[in-house]
Design an enzyme around this catalytic site. Sequence first.
Site, PDB file in Angstrom:
ATOM      1  N   HIS A 121       0.832  -1.206   0.000  1.00 14.14           N
ATOM      2  CA  HIS A 121       0.000   0.000   0.000  1.00 14.14           C
ATOM      3  C   HIS A 121       0.867   1.257   0.000  1.00 14.14           C
ATOM      4  O   HIS A 121       2.053   1.222   0.320  1.00 14.14           O
ATOM      5  CB  HIS A 121      -0.917   0.023   1.229  1.00 14.14           C
ATOM      6  CG  HIS A 121      -0.175   0.170   2.529  1.00 14.14           C
ATOM      7  ND1 HIS A 121       0.493  -0.871   3.124  1.00 14.14           N
ATOM      8  CD2 HIS A 121       0.033   1.247   3.331  1.00 14.14           C
ATOM      9  CE1 HIS A 121       1.075  -0.448   4.234  1.00 14.14           C
ATOM     10  NE2 HIS A 121       0.811   0.841   4.389  1.00 14.14           N
ATOM     11  N   ASP A 123       0.372   4.992   1.958  1.00 12.78           N
ATOM     12  CA  ASP A 123      -0.416   5.390   3.123  1.00 12.78           C
ATOM     13  C   ASP A 123      -1.581   6.306   2.749  1.00 12.78           C
ATOM     14  O   ASP A 123      -1.404   7.327   2.065  1.00 12.78           O
ATOM     15  CB  ASP A 123       0.472   6.088   4.163  1.00 12.78           C
ATOM     16  CG  ASP A 123       1.478   5.117   4.793  1.00 12.78           C
ATOM     17  OD1 ASP A 123       1.167   3.915   4.862  1.00 12.78           O
ATOM     18  OD2 ASP A 123       2.553   5.573   5.210  1.00 12.78           O
ATOM     19  N   HIS A 277       4.689   0.232   0.271  1.00 15.59           N
ATOM     20  CA  HIS A 277       5.429  -0.568   1.238  1.00 15.59           C
ATOM     21  C   HIS A 277       4.579  -1.700   1.774  1.00 15.59           C
ATOM     22  O   HIS A 277       3.348  -1.720   1.596  1.00 15.59           O
ATOM     23  CB  HIS A 277       5.999   0.301   2.358  1.00 15.59           C
ATOM     24  CG  HIS A 277       4.967   1.132   3.066  1.00 15.59           C
ATOM     25  ND1 HIS A 277       4.472   2.308   2.539  1.00 15.59           N
ATOM     26  CD2 HIS A 277       4.325   0.955   4.249  1.00 15.59           C
ATOM     27  CE1 HIS A 277       3.590   2.829   3.376  1.00 15.59           C
ATOM     28  NE2 HIS A 277       3.464   2.021   4.420  1.00 15.59           N
ATOM     29  N   ARG A 292       4.338   6.055  13.721  1.00 13.37           N
ATOM     30  CA  ARG A 292       4.468   6.788  12.473  1.00 13.37           C
ATOM     31  C   ARG A 292       3.918   8.199  12.605  1.00 13.37           C
ATOM     32  O   ARG A 292       2.893   8.400  13.256  1.00 13.37           O
ATOM     33  CB  ARG A 292       3.664   6.027  11.403  1.00 13.37           C
ATOM     34  CG  ARG A 292       3.748   6.613  10.017  1.00 13.37           C
ATOM     35  CD  ARG A 292       2.856   5.843   9.067  1.00 13.37           C
ATOM     36  NE  ARG A 292       1.520   6.395   9.049  1.00 13.37           N
ATOM     37  CZ  ARG A 292       0.476   5.832   8.442  1.00 13.37           C
ATOM     38  NH1 ARG A 292       0.610   4.675   7.830  1.00 13.37           N
ATOM     39  NH2 ARG A 292      -0.689   6.419   8.447  1.00 13.37           N
TER      40      ARG A 292
END
Length: 322
Positions: A121, A123, A277, A292
Amino acid sequence: MSASISTLPNTPEPAIPESDILPLSGRIGVEIRNVRLAGDLPQPLFDEIHRLLLKHKALFFRDQHHLDDAAQEAFGARFGGLVPHPTIGALAGTSSVLELDTRRTGERDSGQGAGRADQWHTDVTFVDAYPKISVLRGVVIPAAGGDTVWSNTAAVYERLPEPLRQLADSLWATHSNAYDYAAVRPHATDDDRRQFDRNFTKTVFETDHPVVRVHPETGERSLVLGNFVQRFVGLNKGDSQKLYDLFQSHITAPENTVRWRWRAGDVAVWDNRSTQHYAVNDYGDAHRVVRRVTVDGEVPVSVDGRTSVTRNRFDKPADRAA
Ligand SMILES: O=C(O)CCC(=O)C(=O)O
Ligand SMILES: [Fe+2]
């Protein structure tokens, strides 16, 4: 007579010496050594980090043990305004931290299954101006496994055969956070499913993005796909799936990726406009925690100058959201 030091041209010291920049693969990712990340990095050093990020798409820094949530946010904020996750919100006491903790489901579930983002995906592509940059810190890392893999979607685009590049240029895709959770998580319990509905998809977004976007800073073209894609605009589910698999197979080809073996205290920074990623889910019940922050992005622009649009945004009816 040899030139004395004082007569040499005045070349400024590089902010990061070449010897501290270690390529990790042929097409994406460098490790940067001897930098202590912070909100108050000198401007030339920050500018160099930014330049390296645009060039290599993913940067890795070891041993940033001094960073707490606030310092991670302060460093992230050098790239621009921070944004919390649109449905999960921010970890208590922070403005924008998203925690992925394999021991914590429910309130803190990322929607990707108990903190395991084991789907390719980019983000938050279910909103229009999705984050431009993500900064991820390793907090608790399993003794073995739990690596993360990134792909350079600009390099992928550049290397597509011309007919596929043309096809990609012409396509748009609808992205949503309300993907088929049961299909992705066949072993999920009813409770997992309820938590997913309650948190990750309490507001449902449906956004159309061009499959190829033009990077606002570099002008490079990159593919915008990943697991939030529902279908291509104008194609049915079946055809969409085949085309999606075709493009994704180029994105996930090992030649286009870098794999990071985490240690606690590591920081990964990626350009979310030109990467996908995948967090490798190979560590069983071992504990893993990463945190994150994400930097506010621009609305993608297609090769013919059109911008992404959020077609739909609605809150789940009370019976689903309860
Ligand atoms: O767990 C990881 O390594 C990556 C998680 C992820 O997808 C993210 O932080 O955006
Ligand atoms: Fe992610």
